[in-house]
Motif scaffolding. Structure first.
Motif, PDB file in Angstrom:
ATOM      1  N   SER A 158       0.847  -1.195   0.000  1.00  0.00           N
ATOM      2  CA  SER A 158       0.000   0.000   0.000  1.00  0.00           C
ATOM      3  C   SER A 158       0.884   1.247   0.000  1.00  0.00           C
ATOM      4  CB  SER A 158      -0.919   0.012   1.216  1.00  0.00           C
ATOM      5  OG  SER A 158      -0.146   0.015   2.412  1.00  0.00           O
ATOM      6  N   THR A 159       0.285   2.371  -0.343  1.00  0.00           N
ATOM      7  CA  THR A 159       1.016   3.640  -0.386  1.00  0.00           C
ATOM      8  C   THR A 159       0.168   4.721   0.272  1.00  0.00           C
ATOM      9  OG1 THR A 159       2.061   3.029  -2.482  1.00  0.00           O
ATOM     10  CG2 THR A 159       2.132   5.349  -1.858  1.00  0.00           C
ATOM     11  N   THR A 160       0.774   5.468   1.160  1.00  0.00           N
ATOM     12  CA  THR A 160       0.114   6.632   1.756  1.00  0.00           C
ATOM     13  C   THR A 160       0.940   7.874   1.421  1.00  0.00           C
ATOM     14  OG1 THR A 160      -0.815   5.337   3.569  1.00  0.00           O
ATOM     15  CG2 THR A 160      -0.675   7.722   3.873  1.00  0.00           C
ATOM     16  N   LEU A 161       0.279   8.874   0.909  1.00  0.00           N
ATOM     17  CA  LEU A 161       0.966  10.113   0.548  1.00  0.00           C
ATOM     18  C   LEU A 161       0.066  11.298   0.862  1.00  0.00           C
ATOM     19  CD1 LEU A 161      -0.376  11.209  -2.377  1.00  0.00           C
ATOM     20  CD2 LEU A 161       0.828   9.184  -3.192  1.00  0.00           C
ATOM     21  N   THR A 162       0.674  12.449   0.987  1.00  0.00           N
ATOM     22  CA  THR A 162      -0.065  13.689   1.216  1.00  0.00           C
ATOM     23  C   THR A 162       0.075  14.585   0.001  1.00  0.00           C
ATOM     24  OG1 THR A 162       0.257  13.587   3.622  1.00  0.00           O
ATOM     25  CG2 THR A 162      -0.317  15.724   2.671  1.00  0.00           C
ATOM     26  N   THR A 163      -1.048  14.874  -0.631  1.00  0.00           N
ATOM     27  CA  THR A 163      -1.033  15.819  -1.740  1.00  0.00           C
ATOM     28  C   THR A 163      -1.275  17.228  -1.191  1.00  0.00           C
ATOM     29  OG1 THR A 163      -3.407  15.484  -2.158  1.00  0.00           O
ATOM     30  CG2 THR A 163      -1.869  14.108  -3.387  1.00  0.00           C
ATOM     31  N   ARG A 164      -0.533  18.172  -1.733  1.00  0.00           N
ATOM     32  CA  ARG A 164      -0.617  19.553  -1.237  1.00  0.00           C
ATOM     33  C   ARG A 164      -0.924  20.496  -2.393  1.00  0.00           C
ATOM     34  NH1 ARG A 164       1.226  19.516   3.951  1.00  0.00           N
ATOM     35  NH2 ARG A 164       2.541  17.722   4.518  1.00  0.00           N
ATOM     36  N   GLY A 165      -1.697  21.528  -2.111  1.00  0.00           N
ATOM     37  CA  GLY A 165      -2.052  22.485  -3.143  1.00  0.00           C
ATOM     38  C   GLY A 165      -2.887  23.609  -2.577  1.00  0.00           C
ATOM     39  N   GLU A 166      -3.841  24.053  -3.371  1.00  0.00           N
ATOM     40  CA  GLU A 166      -4.671  25.202  -3.004  1.00  0.00           C
ATOM     41  C   GLU A 166      -6.141  24.834  -3.049  1.00  0.00           C
ATOM     42  OE1 GLU A 166      -3.284  27.954  -1.952  1.00  0.00           O
ATOM     43  OE2 GLU A 166      -1.271  27.170  -2.361  1.00  0.00           O
ATOM     44  N   ALA A 167      -6.912  25.443  -2.148  1.00  0.00           N
ATOM     45  CA  ALA A 167      -8.369  25.292  -2.130  1.00  0.00           C
ATOM     46  C   ALA A 167      -8.993  26.676  -2.132  1.00  0.00           C
ATOM     47  CB  ALA A 167      -8.820  24.504  -0.903  1.00  0.00           C
ATOM     48  N   SER A 168     -10.003  26.833  -2.960  1.00  0.00           N
ATOM     49  CA  SER A 168     -10.722  28.101  -3.003  1.00  0.00           C
ATOM     50  C   SER A 168     -12.196  27.802  -3.213  1.00  0.00           C
ATOM     51  CB  SER A 168     -10.192  28.996  -4.128  1.00  0.00           C
ATOM     52  OG  SER A 168     -10.349  28.360  -5.385  1.00  0.00           O
ATOM     53  N   GLY A 169     -13.030  28.797  -2.998  1.00  0.00           N
ATOM     54  CA  GLY A 169     -14.449  28.573  -3.189  1.00  0.00           C
ATOM     55  C   GLY A 169     -15.269  29.791  -2.811  1.00  0.00           C
ATOM     56  N   ASP A 170     -16.587  29.584  -2.791  1.00  0.00           N
ATOM     57  CA  ASP A 170     -17.510  30.676  -2.486  1.00  0.00           C
ATOM     58  C   ASP A 170     -18.758  30.077  -1.866  1.00  0.00           C
ATOM     59  OD1 ASP A 170     -19.237  32.908  -2.480  1.00  0.00           O
ATOM     60  OD2 ASP A 170     -18.168  33.760  -4.195  1.00  0.00           O
ATOM     61  N   ALA A 171     -19.075  30.479  -0.644  1.00  0.00           N
ATOM     62  CA  ALA A 171     -20.235  29.961   0.085  1.00  0.00           C
ATOM     63  C   ALA A 171     -21.426  30.903  -0.030  1.00  0.00           C
ATOM     64  CB  ALA A 171     -19.868  29.730   1.546  1.00  0.00           C
ATOM     65  N   TRP A 172     -21.617  31.533  -1.182  1.00  0.00           N
ATOM     66  CA  TRP A 172     -22.635  32.574  -1.315  1.00  0.00           C
ATOM     67  C   TRP A 172     -24.040  32.058  -1.014  1.00  0.00           C
ATOM     68  CZ3 TRP A 172     -26.444  31.663  -4.873  1.00  0.00           C
ATOM     69  CH2 TRP A 172     -26.156  30.736  -5.884  1.00  0.00           C
ATOM     70  N   ALA A 173     -24.356  30.854  -1.480  1.00  0.00           N
ATOM     71  CA  ALA A 173     -25.714  30.351  -1.251  1.00  0.00           C
ATOM     72  C   ALA A 173     -25.949  30.063   0.229  1.00  0.00           C
ATOM     73  CB  ALA A 173     -25.956  29.085  -2.075  1.00  0.00           C
ATOM     74  N   GLN A 174     -24.951  29.508   0.922  1.00  0.00           N
ATOM     75  CA  GLN A 174     -25.096  29.227   2.352  1.00  0.00           C
ATOM     76  C   GLN A 174     -25.151  30.518   3.162  1.00  0.00           C
ATOM     77  OE1 GLN A 174     -25.129  25.681   3.784  1.00  0.00           O
ATOM     78  NE2 GLN A 174     -26.368  27.152   4.899  1.00  0.00           N
ATOM     79  N   PHE A 175     -24.343  31.506   2.789  1.00  0.00           N
ATOM     80  CA  PHE A 175     -24.396  32.802   3.466  1.00  0.00           C
ATOM     81  C   PHE A 175     -25.768  33.437   3.282  1.00  0.00           C
ATOM     82  CE2 PHE A 175     -19.927  34.577   4.408  1.00  0.00           C
ATOM     83  CZ  PHE A 175     -19.470  33.325   4.803  1.00  0.00           C
ATOM     84  N   ALA A 176     -26.287  33.415   2.052  1.00  0.00           N
ATOM     85  CA  ALA A 176     -27.591  34.027   1.778  1.00  0.00           C
ATOM     86  C   ALA A 176     -28.699  33.310   2.537  1.00  0.00           C
ATOM     87  CB  ALA A 176     -27.867  33.997   0.279  1.00  0.00           C
ATOM     88  N   ALA A 177     -28.648  31.968   2.580  1.00  0.00           N
ATOM     89  CA  ALA A 177     -29.689  31.207   3.279  1.00  0.00           C
ATOM     90  C   ALA A 177     -29.659  31.470   4.779  1.00  0.00           C
ATOM     91  CB  ALA A 177     -29.502  29.710   3.001  1.00  0.00           C
ATOM     92  N   ALA A 178     -28.446  31.713   5.325  1.00  0.00           N
ATOM     93  CA  ALA A 178     -28.319  31.972   6.761  1.00  0.00           C
ATOM     94  C   ALA A 178     -28.455  33.448   7.096  1.00  0.00           C
ATOM     95  CB  ALA A 178     -26.974  31.439   7.255  1.00  0.00           C
ATOM     96  N   GLY A 179     -28.640  34.303   6.091  1.00  0.00           N
ATOM     97  CA  GLY A 179     -28.793  35.732   6.339  1.00  0.00           C
ATOM     98  C   GLY A 179     -27.494  36.427   6.701  1.00  0.00           C
ATOM     99  N   ILE A 180     -26.354  35.884   6.302  1.00  0.00           N
ATOM    100  CA  ILE A 180     -25.059  36.484   6.605  1.00  0.00           C
ATOM    101  C   ILE A 180     -24.683  37.444   5.485  1.00  0.00           C
ATOM    102  CG2 ILE A 180     -22.607  36.041   6.999  1.00  0.00           C
ATOM    103  CD1 ILE A 180     -23.377  33.271   8.014  1.00  0.00           C
ATOM    104  N   VAL A 181     -24.462  38.684   5.826  1.00  0.00           N
ATOM    105  CA  VAL A 181     -24.059  39.684   4.842  1.00  0.00           C
ATOM    106  C   VAL A 181     -22.561  39.917   5.009  1.00  0.00           C
ATOM    107  CG1 VAL A 181     -24.394  42.010   3.969  1.00  0.00           C
ATOM    108  CG2 VAL A 181     -26.335  40.749   4.929  1.00  0.00           C
TER     109      VAL A 181
END
Length: 442
Positions: free
Chosen positions: A238-261
């Motif tokens: 078996s092989t275990t490794l850690t991949t590294r990089g970048e994560a980005s995104g946008d939680a606009w729908a969750q913010f809007a549903a929760a009323g977060i401005v």
């Protein structure tokens, strides 16, 4: 109830190359090593653990290198495609699009000590495919939905490998190899947080790209108890490794549903710990007549230890609102997978129709290791039956092998889940007894 209808197919085409007086062989690869060469693709990989070509031996059993009689090179190209459909409570027509991959591979072998020892090196591909599911995102926590969304994923697993095979008399050979795995993962889809409090059950659009390397070893032996029978056994760590990089995104729908401005976009540094399973294989070939060969093979893939869960660490978060909610600029996620070990059965036949034409066929049964209660479209490895067929053409020292593998449609129905997400739990409210239930149809 969520339904998945995937099917896959692999086309392997390779032209044998003549190098320094020796004919080379063909090579292909399926989705995570469906075949080691075009001959094996034709036979649904039955008998792969006694492969005697450089690529086949490095892929399955390094003891097969001992059968290489001269300097030899393998080169090949494989094409992979998949189709699928998906249905949930708000979309009955989700489709898998652009799921395809093209995989070039190659290896070279060099005999030493009058052919008693053979060394080889090459670059193999355990998998290389990308695809996009497109379907309407069901409303989740507080009614958050990202609408008609594309759920895209891609994976590349390359395996530069060096190996050696040695003859121990006329009937036994042994071998070993060392591989470096290079893994590239990409994901762009709505993501539901699984374990990081207080985000559990909340959803965001997420885009992750990560790359990493790891190491594995293989050992094998091939025995020829009689003139017509050959047996082989092999093991890969078996092989275990850690991949590294970048994560980005946008939680606009969750913010809007929760009323977060507030600004809903974010960026993180990402680390994903990936594991690849151990594999043990045993194969037997029988030359029934000089023109007819039968082959069988069993494999055990250790998915249980490799894919119990998927740990994800996000650091250096850029969004102040999310950092304030979590209490840190770091998110620790662990996606449950709970895959089971897999016992694969293969059978194949090869028939010399003419001195220059060989016909091949095969069948493989690969029970899905993915449990229904952690199944999503992104992990829908549920295709279980594979048929292979192909032809080999020989002209002097040049050989052309063409192989084709096809897997019929499989269906899985999800009626319960261990994954977070109210849109899933609401959808399974009619269950009356615990434990996963599913239906498969092929």
């Amino acid at each position: 109830m969520e339904r998945y209808h995937p099917t896959t197919r692999t086309i392997a085409v390779a032209i044998a190359i003549v190098l320094m007086g020796t004919a080379a062989s063909a090579q292909s690869v399926g989705v995570y090593r469906g075949a080691s060469d075009a001959k094996d693709a034709s036979m649904a990989s039955a008998g792969s653990a006694v492969a005697t070509t450089p690529v086949g031996a490095l892929s399955w059993n390094p003891a097969g290198l001992a059968s290489v009689e001269g300097k030899e090179v393998d080169v090949a190209l494989a094409a992979i495609s998949a189709r699928g459909s998906f249905a949930n409570r708000v979309d009955s027509n989700g489709l898998l699009n652009d799921a395809r991959g093209v995989v070039p591979e190659g290896a070279a072998a060099f005999p030493l000590r009058q052919g008693q020892v053979v060394v080889a090196g090459g670059v193999l591909a355990d998998g290389a495919i990308a695809g996009s599911w497109k379907y309407r995102d069901a409303p989740g926590a507080a009614g958050a939905s990202y609408g008609l969304a594309t759920h895209r994923s891609g994976v590349v697993v390359l395996r530069p490998t060096a190996g050696v095979g040695a003859r121990l008399g006329s009937r036994v050979s042994v071998g070993g190899s060392v591989s470096m795995l290079w893994n590239r993962n990409e994901l762009s889809a709505p993501y539901i947080f699984q374990t990081q409090a207080p985000l559990v059950g909340l959803k965001t659009m997420l885009d992750v790209k990560a790359t990493g390397t790891g190491w594995s070893t293989s050992l094998g032996a091939i025995v020829k108890p009689s003139r017509t029978v050959t047996a082989g056994v092999s093991w890969r760590s078996s092989t275990t490794l850690t991949t590294r990089g970048e994560a980005s995104g946008d939680a606009w729908a969750q913010f809007a549903a929760a009323g977060i401005v507030a600004n809903s976009a974010f960026e993180y540094s990402a680390a994903v710990r990936n594991s690849f399973p151990s594999m043990a294989a045993a194969a037997l070939t029988w030359d029934v007549t000089p023109r007819l060969q039968l082959a069988g093979q069993l494999e055990r893939w250790g998915w249980r230890d490799a894919f119990s869960s998927l740990p994800i660490t996000l650091t250096n978060g850029s969004n102040a609102a999310i950092n304030g909610l979590v209490g840190a600029d770091r998110i620790e996620e662990e996606v449950p997978l709970a895959w089971s070990n897999q016992l694969v059965r293969r059978a194949g036949v090869e028939f010399e129709w003419l001195p220059t034409v060989v016909l091949r066929g095969g069948y493989a049964y690969r029970p899905s290791p993915v449990p229904t209660n952690t199944l999503t479209p992104m992990t829908a490895a549920i295709v279980e039956h594979t048929l292979g067929f192909g032809v080999g053409l020989l002209q002097g020292k040049t050989r052309l092998d063409v192989g084709y593998q096809w897997s019929p449609v499989s269906e899985r129905r999800v009626q319960d889940t261990s994954l977070q997400g109210s849109e899933i739990r609401q959808h399974v409210g009619r269950r009356r007894r615990p434990g996963p239930r599913h239906q498969r149809r092929t």
